[in-house]
Structure formats: structure tokens, C-alpha cells
Design a protein around this motif. Structure first.
Motif, PDB file in Angstrom:
ATOM      1  N   ASN A   1       0.845  -1.189   0.000  1.00 29.33           N
ATOM      2  CA  ASN A   1       0.000   0.000   0.000  1.00 29.33           C
ATOM      3  C   ASN A   1       0.883   1.242   0.000  1.00 29.33           C
ATOM      4  O   ASN A   1       1.950   1.254   0.638  1.00 29.33           O
ATOM      5  N   VAL A   2       0.450   2.288  -0.679  1.00 24.16           N
ATOM      6  CA  VAL A   2       1.212   3.530  -0.772  1.00 24.16           C
ATOM      7  C   VAL A   2       0.311   4.704  -0.409  1.00 24.16           C
ATOM      8  O   VAL A   2      -0.805   4.824  -0.929  1.00 24.16           O
ATOM      9  N   ILE A   3       0.794   5.557   0.476  1.00 24.22           N
ATOM     10  CA  ILE A   3       0.134   6.817   0.808  1.00 24.22           C
ATOM     11  C   ILE A   3       1.068   7.946   0.411  1.00 24.22           C
ATOM     12  O   ILE A   3       2.245   7.943   0.780  1.00 24.22           O
ATOM     13  N   ILE A   4       0.557   8.908  -0.352  1.00 25.06           N
ATOM     14  CA  ILE A   4       1.320  10.075  -0.782  1.00 25.06           C
ATOM     15  C   ILE A   4       0.668  11.313  -0.182  1.00 25.06           C
ATOM     16  O   ILE A   4      -0.526  11.545  -0.381  1.00 25.06           O
ATOM     17  N   THR A   5       1.439  12.089   0.539  1.00 32.51           N
ATOM     18  CA  THR A   5       0.869  13.262   1.188  1.00 32.51           C
ATOM     19  C   THR A   5       1.939  14.341   1.325  1.00 32.51           C
ATOM     20  O   THR A   5       2.987  14.297   0.686  1.00 32.51           O
ATOM     21  N   SER A   6       1.657  15.342   2.159  1.00 34.56           N
ATOM     22  CA  SER A   6       2.586  16.443   2.369  1.00 34.56           C
ATOM     23  C   SER A   6       2.375  17.028   3.755  1.00 34.56           C
ATOM     24  O   SER A   6       1.533  16.542   4.522  1.00 34.56           O
ATOM     25  N   ASP A   7       3.132  18.076   4.066  1.00 36.61           N
ATOM     26  CA  ASP A   7       3.104  18.651   5.407  1.00 36.61           C
ATOM     27  C   ASP A   7       2.373  19.984   5.490  1.00 36.61           C
ATOM     28  O   ASP A   7       1.875  20.366   6.543  1.00 36.61           O
ATOM     29  N   HIS A   8       2.315  20.713   4.387  1.00 32.06           N
ATOM     30  CA  HIS A   8       1.679  22.026   4.377  1.00 32.06           C
ATOM     31  C   HIS A   8       1.604  22.511   2.939  1.00 32.06           C
ATOM     32  O   HIS A   8       2.195  21.910   2.029  1.00 32.06           O
ATOM     33  N   GLY A   9       0.906  23.601   2.734  1.00 34.29           N
ATOM     34  CA  GLY A   9       0.847  24.207   1.416  1.00 34.29           C
ATOM     35  C   GLY A   9       1.859  25.332   1.266  1.00 34.29           C
ATOM     36  O   GLY A   9       2.934  25.309   1.871  1.00 34.29           O
ATOM     37  N   MET A  10       1.497  26.323   0.469  1.00 31.73           N
ATOM     38  CA  MET A  10       2.403  27.440   0.180  1.00 31.73           C
ATOM     39  C   MET A  10       1.563  28.603  -0.329  1.00 31.73           C
ATOM     40  O   MET A  10       0.574  28.397  -1.053  1.00 31.73           O
ATOM     41  N   THR A  11       1.944  29.822   0.051  1.00 32.76           N
ATOM     42  CA  THR A  11       1.240  31.002  -0.448  1.00 32.76           C
ATOM     43  C   THR A  11       2.246  32.058  -0.870  1.00 32.76           C
ATOM     44  O   THR A  11       3.398  32.058  -0.403  1.00 32.76           O
ATOM     45  N   THR A  12       1.811  32.951  -1.742  1.00 25.96           N
ATOM     46  CA  THR A  12       2.676  34.031  -2.220  1.00 25.96           C
ATOM     47  C   THR A  12       2.853  35.077  -1.127  1.00 25.96           C
ATOM     48  O   THR A  12       1.882  35.496  -0.487  1.00 25.96           O
ATOM     49  N   ILE A  13       4.093  35.500  -0.903  1.00 28.68           N
ATOM     50  CA  ILE A  13       4.386  36.504   0.114  1.00 28.68           C
ATOM     51  C   ILE A  13       4.152  37.904  -0.446  1.00 28.68           C
ATOM     52  O   ILE A  13       4.615  38.246  -1.542  1.00 28.68           O
ATOM     53  N   LYS A  14       3.433  38.692   0.332  1.00 29.00           N
ATOM     54  CA  LYS A  14       3.131  40.069  -0.055  1.00 29.00           C
ATOM     55  C   LYS A  14       4.283  40.986   0.375  1.00 29.00           C
ATOM     56  O   LYS A  14       4.695  40.953   1.525  1.00 29.00           O
ATOM     57  N   LYS A  15       4.760  41.801  -0.554  1.00 30.24           N
ATOM     58  CA  LYS A  15       5.916  42.654  -0.265  1.00 30.24           C
ATOM     59  C   LYS A  15       5.680  44.075  -0.772  1.00 30.24           C
ATOM     60  O   LYS A  15       4.785  44.341  -1.560  1.00 30.24           O
ATOM     61  N   LYS A  16       6.551  44.974  -0.288  1.00 29.26           N
ATOM     62  CA  LYS A  16       6.529  46.347  -0.783  1.00 29.26           C
ATOM     63  C   LYS A  16       6.874  46.353  -2.266  1.00 29.26           C
ATOM     64  O   LYS A  16       7.592  45.484  -2.742  1.00 29.26           O
ATOM     65  N   PRO A  17       6.387  47.337  -3.027  1.00 24.22           N
ATOM     66  CA  PRO A  17       5.629  48.509  -2.579  1.00 24.22           C
ATOM     67  C   PRO A  17       4.121  48.292  -2.502  1.00 24.22           C
ATOM     68  O   PRO A  17       3.395  49.207  -2.153  1.00 24.22           O
ATOM     69  N   ALA A  18       3.669  47.075  -2.828  1.00 19.76           N
ATOM     70  CA  ALA A  18       2.220  46.864  -2.872  1.00 19.76           C
ATOM     71  C   ALA A  18       1.575  46.919  -1.487  1.00 19.76           C
ATOM     72  O   ALA A  18       0.474  47.440  -1.318  1.00 19.76           O
ATOM     73  N   VAL A  19       2.261  46.383  -0.480  1.00 21.87           N
ATOM     74  CA  VAL A  19       1.685  46.336   0.868  1.00 21.87           C
ATOM     75  C   VAL A  19       2.727  46.731   1.894  1.00 21.87           C
ATOM     76  O   VAL A  19       3.938  46.712   1.624  1.00 21.87           O
ATOM     77  N   GLU A  20       2.253  47.090   3.081  1.00 19.29           N
ATOM     78  CA  GLU A  20       3.159  47.351   4.197  1.00 19.29           C
ATOM     79  C   GLU A  20       3.511  46.032   4.856  1.00 19.29           C
ATOM     80  O   GLU A  20       2.644  45.309   5.349  1.00 19.29           O
ATOM     81  N   GLU A  21       4.803  45.699   4.846  1.00 23.69           N
ATOM     82  CA  GLU A  21       5.236  44.444   5.446  1.00 23.69           C
ATOM     83  C   GLU A  21       5.234  44.540   6.968  1.00 23.69           C
ATOM     84  O   GLU A  21       5.293  45.630   7.544  1.00 23.69           O
ATOM     85  N   ILE A  22       5.174  43.371   7.613  1.00 21.22           N
ATOM     86  CA  ILE A  22       5.157  43.320   9.075  1.00 21.22           C
ATOM     87  C   ILE A  22       6.596  43.285   9.585  1.00 21.22           C
ATOM     88  O   ILE A  22       7.267  42.253   9.525  1.00 21.22           O
ATOM     89  N   PHE A  23       7.074  44.416  10.036  1.00 19.31           N
ATOM     90  CA  PHE A  23       8.431  44.544  10.569  1.00 19.31           C
ATOM     91  C   PHE A  23       8.305  44.984  12.025  1.00 19.31           C
ATOM     92  O   PHE A  23       8.055  46.145  12.329  1.00 19.31           O
ATOM     93  N   LEU A  24       8.468  44.028  12.953  1.00 15.95           N
ATOM     94  CA  LEU A  24       8.140  44.272  14.357  1.00 15.95           C
ATOM     95  C   LEU A  24       8.978  45.375  14.988  1.00 15.95           C
ATOM     96  O   LEU A  24       8.520  46.061  15.909  1.00 15.95           O
ATOM     97  N   ALA A  25      10.199  45.549  14.522  1.00 15.48           N
ATOM     98  CA  ALA A  25      11.061  46.585  15.093  1.00 15.48           C
ATOM     99  C   ALA A  25      10.511  47.994  14.854  1.00 15.48           C
ATOM    100  O   ALA A  25      10.958  48.949  15.497  1.00 15.48           O
ATOM    101  N   ASN A  26       9.562  48.123  13.946  1.00 19.70           N
ATOM    102  CA  ASN A  26       8.928  49.421  13.728  1.00 19.70           C
ATOM    103  C   ASN A  26       7.992  49.798  14.866  1.00 19.70           C
ATOM    104  O   ASN A  26       7.617  50.968  15.011  1.00 19.70           O
ATOM    105  N   TYR A  27       7.585  48.802  15.668  1.00 21.53           N
ATOM    106  CA  TYR A  27       6.539  49.036  16.661  1.00 21.53           C
ATOM    107  C   TYR A  27       7.015  48.892  18.098  1.00 21.53           C
ATOM    108  O   TYR A  27       6.302  49.265  19.028  1.00 21.53           O
ATOM    109  N   THR A  28       8.209  48.334  18.288  1.00 17.48           N
ATOM    110  CA  THR A  28       8.709  48.142  19.646  1.00 17.48           C
ATOM    111  C   THR A  28      10.228  48.000  19.626  1.00 17.48           C
ATOM    112  O   THR A  28      10.818  47.764  18.569  1.00 17.48           O
ATOM    113  N   SER A  29      10.840  48.125  20.769  1.00 13.57           N
ATOM    114  CA  SER A  29      12.293  48.012  20.870  1.00 13.57           C
ATOM    115  C   SER A  29      12.679  46.605  21.313  1.00 13.57           C
ATOM    116  O   SER A  29      12.509  46.242  22.479  1.00 13.57           O
ATOM    117  N   PHE A  30      13.200  45.806  20.383  1.00 12.10           N
ATOM    118  CA  PHE A  30      13.601  44.453  20.727  1.00 12.10           C
ATOM    119  C   PHE A  30      14.751  44.445  21.735  1.00 12.10           C
ATOM    120  O   PHE A  30      14.770  43.634  22.655  1.00 12.10           O
TER     121      PHE A  30
END
Length: 438
Positions: free
Chosen positions: A239-268
Motif C-alpha cells: 500500500n502507498v500513501i502520498i501526502t505532504s506537510d503544508h501548502g504554500m502562499t505568495t508573500i506580499k511585499k513592498k511597494p504593494a503592501v506594508e510588510e510586518i516589521f516588528l522593530a517598527n513598533y517596539t524596541s527588541f
């Protein structure tokens, strides 16, 4: 009357506790090969000519899609499949092993050799099957190189640091090796892992010609697999089972969107002792003593596409946050919004780690062999349920798990399904006999 009733309880208890109480000692269950193609999104074969995948639909079982566990990363998801446990139960909460005292982080490849990351009291199917007389092997499958309660997998190969993900010649050689394990060395259960199409999805993005090319290559590999099974005379026994662990999505980047950069909001530097970020859509933070509330408030409403939780408030539906390894603050972005920390070094055009309910995180399930129906389309289910299915196919008593065979048993043909009915028949017959005698 008391003695027959007491005996009845004992007999029925034995019937209920054993998955195969009717099995003859010399009865052999079929062999099982579990193949995982990392990052294979559920619909990757719908915009590409894939004759071999199409043939699997006719010759076996296809699920519309399956839902991986949260967090949608390689190691956590693969260990859920091989153990049948949610991530918060098995403790493999990230691709990377980390230590919040030494501040050390180990890469995904380095983590594969760290038993202390994998061995948390939950036994994977390799070990459970071996303890019940089966012979098992792991070929590059995450977790296969670790020891569990002092036991190792009978045969284990771990990916090297420079292992190529997309070498089609090597893919075929790996299949030949596995076929020989089944035929010449009589292995019962083998897991085989491939690092594609995940690598291509990260580098180029899921909506690209590069991704379509790697899916065509995977389809050709499926064709080679089917031919190898026939060549080695395993059509009726594997018997054979073929599967995977997760999918994949396109990452949104500038200049189209504001990226999530945590250092902009707090001091690490001032607030954070340790973080594990910059690896996709998910991250965790360990604040410095006394700084948890401050950093939580700073990030909670920082970005419209960022979800921020304290550990104790993380949604229970994810079955993730209750493990002791999980850090006090958890963050994940909406689909396509990666979470970045101090410095953006992020070059991926595609990624995962997002909410497992999102359609782009769903993945594939195909199965064929002597115990599966032909031409059967299954409704979607969670990957947690693959484990009890594999136990049933192998004739193995499962460890405690979060899955259910009820979600997959309709995939099985009448010959395989007989194992599901016989305990009930045996139990009913015993009850009837005792009722008559009493």
C-alpha cells in the motif's frame, strides 16, 4: 449467573482493547510506503499536465484536500502524521530546536539529529510498529534519525546539510533503494521524504512556471514509482500513501503592501530576551523579565494583518500552545504576510506557517494498493487521522492518539474493511451466546 457475566466482561474487554483479536498468528498484513512531498499544496496538480497523478485518482483514493496541524511547518506537521498527535502533545513545535537560556538556535537540518528535540514521550509509528514485530525504515523523513525512549528506527537515513532537493535522478535512485528494502530485506513500513516542491515554492513562489516544472517532475517520479512497484512484484502486497506537510502562499511585499516589521513598533533590544522569528508567517517571543505586558500591548494592534496572543489566550482550536516549549507571546500573519523581527533578510517569494484553515495551507492525500478502493474521492480531513489509518493497514495496535479511523475507513475496500467489522461481530456473537446460556 455472576461467573458467566464476569467472564463476559473479561472477554469483551479483550476484544475491545485489541485491534485485531481475530488475527491468526501467521496472517500477514500488507506492507506500507508513506511518501511526503514537502510543501505540495492541495491544488498544485490542477494547472499542470499530470498524467500519473490523474491515473492515481482512477487506480486509488484521492482526498479533496487535507488540513495540516498548526503550525504549518515541516517538522511539526510531519511528526503529527507519524504519531497521530497534535503539536502541543508531541512537542515538536518548530522546525528549529532552540534554547532560551543559551539563546542557541539550530537550523532545520541540524535539528534532525537532535534526539532531545524529538523525544518527548510520544512514540512515532516506526517505534510502535517495531515493538510489535514489524521492520521499519525512514528515508530522510523528519524525526527518523532520533531515538525514542532509547530506541532507534531499524533503518534511518538523515538528509545531509548539502543534500539537493530537486535531483530527479537521485529521486529515482531513492525509490529503487526503498523497493529493495521491501523485497530483499522484507521491511514492513518505510517513510520516504522529498524536499520539493517546498524549495521551489519558497524561491520562486507558488504561482510561477518554476513551480509547474517541479510538479511535472514529481508526476514523472510517481510514474517511475508505479513502474518500480510492478517491476519488484509488489502490486499485490504494498500500500502507498502520498501526502505532504503544508501548502504554500505568495508573500506580499513592498511597494504593494506594508510588510510586518516588528522593530517598527517596539524596541527588541530593551524588551526581548529571545525570539524565534523571520521564518515565515509565525513567530514566538520571550520578553525580558517584567516586560511581557509592555511588548504585548505594543504589538497587539501594531499591524492590521498581524495576530498577537499571550500563550494562555492562544486559540485552543490550533492544539498548539499548551506545550511547555511554547514561548509567552505568539504571533502570526494573515496569509501572505510574513513576520519579520529586527532586520529584514527575508528573500522568500512563497512561504507557509500561516493559519491552517487558510486554503493555501491545505495539502494533498493520495493512496493506492491492495487495501484501497479504486476511483474513490474522499472528503477533506485533518492529517491527524492518517496515523490510525496506517496502524490499521499494518495491523499495529496504535499508541494513544488524536486521530480516528472513522474519518478514513471508507477509503478501504471490502477485504481491508473486514478488520473493522470483525470485532463487532465477535463481540455480538459472544454476547448472544451468553444471553442464551443465562
Amino acid at each position: 449467573m455472576q461467573k458467566p457475566l464476569a467472564l463476559l466482561v473479561i472477554i469483551l474487554t479483550g476484544v475491545a482493547s485489541s485491534p485485531f483479536p481475530w488475527k491468526k498468528r501467521n496472517e500477514r498484513f500488507h506492507k506500507l510506503l508513506l511518501i511526503s512531498f514537502d510543501g505540495f499544496r492541495w491544488n498544485y496538480d490542477q494547472d499542470v499536465d499530470t498524467p500519473n497523478f490523474d491515473n492515481l485518482v482512477k487506480e486509488g483514493v484521492k482526498a479533496k484536500y487535507i488540513t495540516p496541524p498548526f503550525v504549518t511547518m515541516t517538522s511539526p506537521s510531519h511528526f503529527t502524521t507519524i504519531s497521530g498527535r497534535w503539536v502541543e502533545d508531541h512537542g515538536v513545535i518548530h522546525n528549529m530546536m532552540f534554547n532560551t537560556e543559551t539563546l542557541r538556535k539550530y537550523s532545520h537540518k541540524a535539528t534532525q539529529n537532535k534526539t532531545e528535540w524529538w523525544d518527548n514521550g510520544v512514540l512515532p509509528l516506526w517505534i510502535t510498529a517495531q515493538n510489535q514485530g514489524k521492520k521499519t525504515a525512514s528515508f530522510h523523513y523528519p524525526g527518523g534519525g532520533a531515538n525514542y525512549s532509547g530506541q532507534s528506527v531499524d533503518r534511518s537515513l538523515v538528509e545531509s546539510f548539502d543534500h539537493p532537493d530537486s535531483n530527479e535522478t537521485e529521486w529515482r535512485e531513492n525509490i529503487d533503494i526503498v523497493m529493495n528494502w521491501f523485497t530483499r530485506e522484507d521491511f514492513d513500513f518505510v517513510t520516504l521524504y522529498y524536499g520539493e516542491p517546498d524549495h521551489v515554492g519558497h524561491m520562486f513562489g507558488p504561482e510561477t512556471e518554476n513551480r509547474k516544472m517541479i510538479i511535472r517532475q514529481i508526476d514523472q517520479t510517481i510514474g517511475y514509482l508505479r513502474a518500480a512497484i510492478e517491476k519488484h512484484g509488489l502490486n499485490d502486497t504494498l500500500n502507498v500513501i502520498i501526502t505532504s506537510d503544508h501548502g504554500m502562499t505568495t508573500i506580499k511585499k513592498k511597494p504593494a503592501v506594508e510588510e510586518i516589521f516588528l522593530a517598527n513598533y517596539t524596541s527588541f533590544k530593551d524588551l526581548v530576551k529571545f525570539d524565534i522569528l523571520d521564518y515565515g508567517g509565525f513567530g514566538m517571543i520571550l520578553p525580558k523579565p517584567g516586560k511581557e505586558e509592555e511588548i504585548y500591548q505594543a504589538l497587539k494592534y501594531a499591524h492590521p494583518h498581524l495576530k498577537v496572543y499571550k500563550k494562555e489566550e492562544f486559540p485552543e482550536e490550533f492544539h498548539y500552545a499548551k506545550h511547555e516549549r511554547v514561548l509567552p507571546i505568539l504571533l502570526y500573519g494573515d496569509p501572505g504576510y510574513s513576520v519579520n523581527g529586527r532586520l529584514i533578510l527575508y528573500i522568500n517569494k512563497g512561504d507557509h506557517g500561516f493559519d491552517n484553515k487558510d486554503s493555501d495551507m491545505k495539502t494533498i492525500f493520495r493512496a493506492f494498493g491492495p487495501d484501497f478502493k479504486k476511483g474513490y474521492l474522499a472528503e477533506p480531513f485533518d492529517s491527524i487521522h492518517i496515523y490510525p489509518l496506517m496502524c490499521h493497514l499494518l495491523g499495529v495496535q496504535p499508541e494513544p492518539n488524536n486521530g480516528s479511523l472513522a474519518l478514513t475507513r471508507d477509503m478501504l475496500n471490502s477485504a481491508a474493511s473486514r478488520h473493522l467489522l470483525l470485532p463487532i461481530i465477535v463481540g455480538v456473537a459472544i454476547v448472544a451466546q451468553f444471553v442464551i446460556s443465562i
